[in-house]
Motif scaffolding. Structure first.
Motif, mmCIF file in Angstrom:
data_model
loop_
_atom_site.group_PDB
_atom_site.id
_atom_site.type_symbol
_atom_site.label_atom_id
_atom_site.label_comp_id
_atom_site.label_asym_id
_atom_site.label_seq_id
_atom_site.Cartn_x
_atom_site.Cartn_y
_atom_site.Cartn_z
ATOM 1 N N PHE A 170 42.359 37.373 31.930
ATOM 2 C CA PHE A 170 41.696 36.436 32.830
ATOM 3 C C PHE A 170 42.408 35.091 32.863
ATOM 4 C CE2 PHE A 170 38.515 33.117 33.659
ATOM 5 C CZ PHE A 170 38.078 33.523 34.910
ATOM 6 N N ASP A 174 43.727 39.082 40.193
ATOM 7 C CA ASP A 174 42.330 39.192 40.597
ATOM 8 C C ASP A 174 41.959 38.305 41.785
ATOM 9 O OD1 ASP A 174 42.757 36.987 39.064
ATOM 10 O OD2 ASP A 174 40.991 37.221 37.815
ATOM 11 N N VAL A 196 39.452 39.550 44.686
ATOM 12 C CA VAL A 196 38.221 38.835 45.040
ATOM 13 C C VAL A 196 38.175 38.587 46.547
ATOM 14 C CG1 VAL A 196 37.041 36.605 44.817
ATOM 15 C CG2 VAL A 196 37.843 37.785 42.788
ATOM 16 N N SER A 231 32.518 33.625 44.998
ATOM 17 C CA SER A 231 33.977 33.673 44.843
ATOM 18 C C SER A 231 34.532 32.290 44.522
ATOM 19 C CB SER A 231 34.639 34.256 46.089
ATOM 20 O OG SER A 231 34.428 33.430 47.202
ATOM 21 N N PHE A 243 33.968 31.826 40.812
ATOM 22 C CA PHE A 243 34.938 32.605 40.035
ATOM 23 C C PHE A 243 36.321 31.960 40.062
ATOM 24 C CE2 PHE A 243 38.259 35.831 39.849
ATOM 25 C CZ PHE A 243 37.980 36.433 38.638
ATOM 26 N N LYS A 297 38.433 30.279 37.017
ATOM 27 C CA LYS A 297 39.783 30.751 36.722
ATOM 28 C C LYS A 297 40.787 29.598 36.811
ATOM 29 C CE LYS A 297 42.945 34.443 37.633
ATOM 30 N NZ LYS A 297 42.931 34.964 36.295
#
Length: 194
Positions: free
Chosen positions: A70, A76, A80, A116, A119, A123
């Motif tokens: 991650f 990712d 997403v 999103s 997230f 990140k």
């Protein structure tokens, strides 16, 4: 085999009319199909940016998926975006005028975009913190690719909410106009009947 002056003028006018028609059709596509165009851009743009920067092939893609972390992998972010685009496209395709004006499309687009964004923000906090720079780990990402992917994901998520809101407002206006027209027609019919 030359054309006369009148034939050249007619051909020129025909070309101008054709060009005007094509520009009008393109503007219509951009205005009335904005949700679909944004979904296509959301599904393709982040993936294209990542694959162009890393020259991904199938073997390199499986390597990135197998070595996923991650805090260091950017694989990712396109996933997403693809999931967000697929969900929003499904909801948009099942909605018609009244449901576009109040409800599921705007709500689902907003929820998907906010989730999103949360997230990607989380990140970004890991990726851009001083202690966990991807460049120091040697995963092959440049800082420009990182910033571009995050900015693209943020922009497309916000774009989905804006387009959903504008589509909802446009459909509400259509319903209001049709409602007024229906009332006007029903009143005029009752005047003629009595």
């Amino acid at each position: 085999m030359g054309f006369s002056k009148e034939e050249r003028r007619k051909r020129f006018v025909r070309w101008i009319k054709t060009l005007f028609f094509l520009i009008a059709m393109l503007m219509s596509l951009l205005l009335f199909s904005a949700p679909i165009l944004l979904v296509i851009a959301d599904a393709l743009l982040p993936s294209a940016l990542l694959s162009a920067s890393l020259s991904l092939n199938l073997q390199a893609l499986s390597s990135h998926v197998n070595n996923y972390d991650f805090r260091s992998s950017l694989i990712d972010i396109p996933l997403v975006s693809i999931i967000r685009a697929a969900i929003i496209l499904c909801v948009y395709s099942f909605c018609d005028g009244p449901r576009l004006s109040r409800g599921p499309y705007l709500g689902i687009a907003t929820i998907c975009s906010v989730l999103s964004l949360a997230f990607v923000s989380l990140k970004a906090a890991y990726v851009f913190s001083d202690g966990s720079s991807i460049n120091r780990r040697g995963n092959g990402y440049s800082r420009a690719v990182e910033v571009t992917l995050f900015a693209c994901s943020f922009g497309l998520a916000i774009g989905h909410v804006i387009v959903a809101y504008r589509t909802s407002c446009r459909e509400r206006r259509k319903l209001l106009i049709y409602k007024i027209d229906i009332e006007a027609v029903s009143q005029s019919i009752s005047l003629f009947v009595s």
